[in-house]
Design an enzyme around this catalytic site. Structure first.
Site, short mmCIF file in Angstrom:
data_model
loop_
_atom_site.label_atom_id
_atom_site.label_comp_id
_atom_site.label_asym_id
_atom_site.label_seq_id
_atom_site.Cartn_x
_atom_site.Cartn_y
_atom_site.Cartn_z
N HIS A 63 21.85 -10.75 65.45
CA HIS A 63 20.92 -9.76 66.03
C HIS A 63 21.40 -9.47 67.45
O HIS A 63 20.81 -9.92 68.43
CB HIS A 63 19.49 -10.30 65.98
N GLY A 69 9.76 -10.85 68.44
CA GLY A 69 8.50 -10.31 68.91
C GLY A 69 7.32 -10.88 68.18
O GLY A 69 6.18 -10.47 68.41
N GLU A 70 7.54 -11.87 67.31
CA GLU A 70 6.44 -12.44 66.53
C GLU A 70 5.41 -13.18 67.38
O GLU A 70 4.32 -13.49 66.92
CB GLU A 70 6.98 -13.37 65.44
N HIS A 224 19.54 -16.98 54.48
CA HIS A 224 18.52 -18.01 54.71
C HIS A 224 18.29 -18.85 53.45
O HIS A 224 17.20 -19.39 53.25
CB HIS A 224 17.19 -17.41 55.18
N ASP A 285 22.80 -16.00 62.45
CA ASP A 285 21.52 -15.38 62.80
C ASP A 285 21.33 -15.43 64.31
O ASP A 285 20.21 -15.57 64.83
CB ASP A 285 20.35 -16.08 62.09
#
Length: 388
Positions: A63, A69-70, A224, A285
Site C-alpha cells: 500500500h 483509517g479503520e 492473507h 502488505d
C-alpha cells in the site's frame, strides 16, 4: 558503465553455481564461470565471493500511498519511501488501494507508481479496491489496464470480510472477465488480487466463479491465506484445483497468538503437504493498516505493515523452517512475477538487471541493483528517494 560481479553463488532462483555476472544499462549481458574484460576503464568491479546473488524481490502487495483509517482519520497510514523497499532487497512493488477508496484515490496510486519508477524502482499497481461496483482512474477497468502502463490488474477485491461489500459471484465474474479481456488486448495478465478476510465463506466465491463461468481459477490471486489454519487448508485445496496463494508477512503479536500463522511457517507447511513450489508466494502488505479485531469484530489495536517483513520472512523460512533456499526465493521472486504477468524475478541473460547480493551467513542484504542502477552498496544507501 558495465558492472561485473565476480565469484558469487548464483540462484536464478534455481541454483546455477559460482558464477560471474555482467550487466550494463538495464540488462544482464552474461553469466559465466569466468568473465575477463581486457579494458576496465568503464567497469564497476564487485567482489561477490562470500555472497549469494539472487533476483530482486517482487513484493506483490504494497500500500505504497498508505492505507487504512479503520481507527478514524488519524489512523490513515503514511506512504512508502524508496528505501523502505531497496534496503530490504525489493526491486519491484505492486500497489493497491484497500478499505479506503474515498480519501485514497487511483490518481494518487498511479502518481506514486510513476514517482517510484522515477527514483529507480519497478512499480506497478491495480485498479479497483475492496469494493464493487469498482472504482477506476478512467471510466472503466478496460481503459485503466489498456492505456495506463503501471496498471496491471484489479485489486484487492475483498471477500469473506466484514469490511467488504459482500459481493456476489456474478459481480466478481463480470469484473474478472473485463480484467482478463483488457489484459489480453494490452499484453498484460489482468490478474485479480483478492483480499481474503476471516469469514466462514473463505474461498467459496472464487470456486463458484470458476465452476459456473469460463474463467480459469488462476485469474485470482488470494492473499492473507495464513490468517488462520482453516483458511490455510482452504488455500491448499485452492492450489490443488489449480490456483496460487499468497501469505502476508506483516503481522502482529496479537494475531500470531490468536491463530495466525507466520508466513514462513505457512510456506513450509504447504511444501510439506505437497503443494507445488510454483503455487506459493509471500508479500509484505507494506504500509497497510493492520487493525486488530476481537472475535466480535471490535477494533482493539492497530499497527502498520512493513516492507522489511518480506526479507525477514524469507530469512525465517530458510534459517528456522528449513525451506530450501531455491523454494523460499521462488516465493518472493519468480512466482509472484509469473502470476502478475511481470518479466521480473529471474537472473538470466537479456533479463532485467534486478539483482541482490545476500550475505551467506545470515541472508542479510548487502547490495541491490534495480534495472542495473545501484541502489544499495555494501549496506550503504546509494540512491535516495526524494524524501527518504
Amino acid at each position: 558503465m558495465l558492472t561485473l560481479i565476480k565469484d558469487a553463488e548464483v540462484y536464478a532462483p534455481h541454483y546455477l553455481g559460482k558464477k560471474d555476472v555482467l550487466f550494463g544499462g538495464e540488462k544482464i549481458i552474461a553469466i559465466e564461470e569466468n568473465i575477463t574484460l581486457h579494458h576496465d576503464t568503464f567497469i564497476n568491479l564487485v567482489d561477490g565471493n562470500g555472497f549469494i546473488l539472487v533476483p530482486g524481490f517482487v513484493d506483490a502487495l504494497v500500500h505504497f500511498i498508505g492505507g487504512g483509517g479503520e481507527a478514524g482519520f488519524a489512523s490513515r497510514t503514511p506512504e512508502m519511501h524508496l528505501t523502505d523497499a531497496t534496503l530490504n532487497g525489493i526491486t519491484t512493488v505492486v500497489g493497491a488501494l484497500g478499505t479506503d477508496d474515498i480519501s485514497r484515490t487511483h490518481a494518487d496510486l498511479v502518481a506514486k507508481a510513476k514517482g517510484l519508477k522515477q527514483e529507480g524502482l519497478n512499480a506497478f499497481c491495480h485498479t479497483g479496491s475492496y469494493h464493487l461496483p469498482i472504482k477506476t482512474l478512467t471510466d472503466s477497468i478496460s481503459k485503466d489496464i489498456m492505456f495506463i502502463d503501471e496498471v496491471i490488474g484489479v485489486g484487492e477485491v475483498a471477500i469473506a470480510d466484514h469490511r467488504g461489500r459482500q459481493i456476489t459471484a456474478q459481480q466478481l465474474a463480470e469484473v474478472t472477465a473485463e480484467s482478463r479481456t483488457a489484459g489480453l488486448l494490452s499484453g498484460k495478465r489482468g490478474t485479480v488480487s483478492i483480499h481474503v478476510g476471516s469469514g466462514d465463506t473463505q474461498l467459496t466465491l472464487l470456486h463458484e466463479v470458476a465452476q459456473t463461468t469460463e474463467l480459469p481459477l488462476d485469474m485470482f490471486y488470494p492473499t492473507h491465506m495464513n490468517r488462520n489454519s482453516e483458511l490455510l487448508m482452504a488455500g491448499i485445496e485452492f492450489c490443488i484445483a489449480g490456483g496460487t496463494i499468497d501469505f502476508t508477512t506483516s503481522t502482529t503479536d496479537y494475531d500470531l497468538a490468536h491463530g495466525e500463522l507466520a508466513a514462513a511457517e505457512a510456506l513450509a507447511y504447504c511444501l510439506e503437504k505437497g503443494v507445488a513450489d510454483s503455487q506459493l508466494t509471500m508479500s509484505s502488505d507494506g504500509h497497510a493498516s493492520l487493525p486488530i479485531y476481537d472475535a466480535h469484530n471490535n477494533l482493539i489495536g492497530f499497527e502498520v505493515g512493513q516492507e522489511s517483513s518480506l526479507l525477514h520472512a524469507f530469512q525465517q523460512a530458510v534459517l528456522e523452517f528449513n525451506v530450501p533456499l531455491e523454494q523460499a526465493l521462488m516465493a518472493i521472486t519468480q512466482n509472484p512475477a509469473h502470476i502478475l504477468g511481470l518479466a521480473k524475478g529471474q537472473i538470466k541473460v537479456a533479463g532485467d538487471a534486478d539483482i541482490v547480493l545476500l550475505r551467506k551467513e545470515d541472508l542479510s542484504v548487502n547490495s541491490v541493483w534495480s534495472n542495473g542502477q545501484v541502489m544499495v552498496l555494501d549496506r550503504q544507501i546509494v540512491q535516495k528517494g526524494f524524501f527518504s
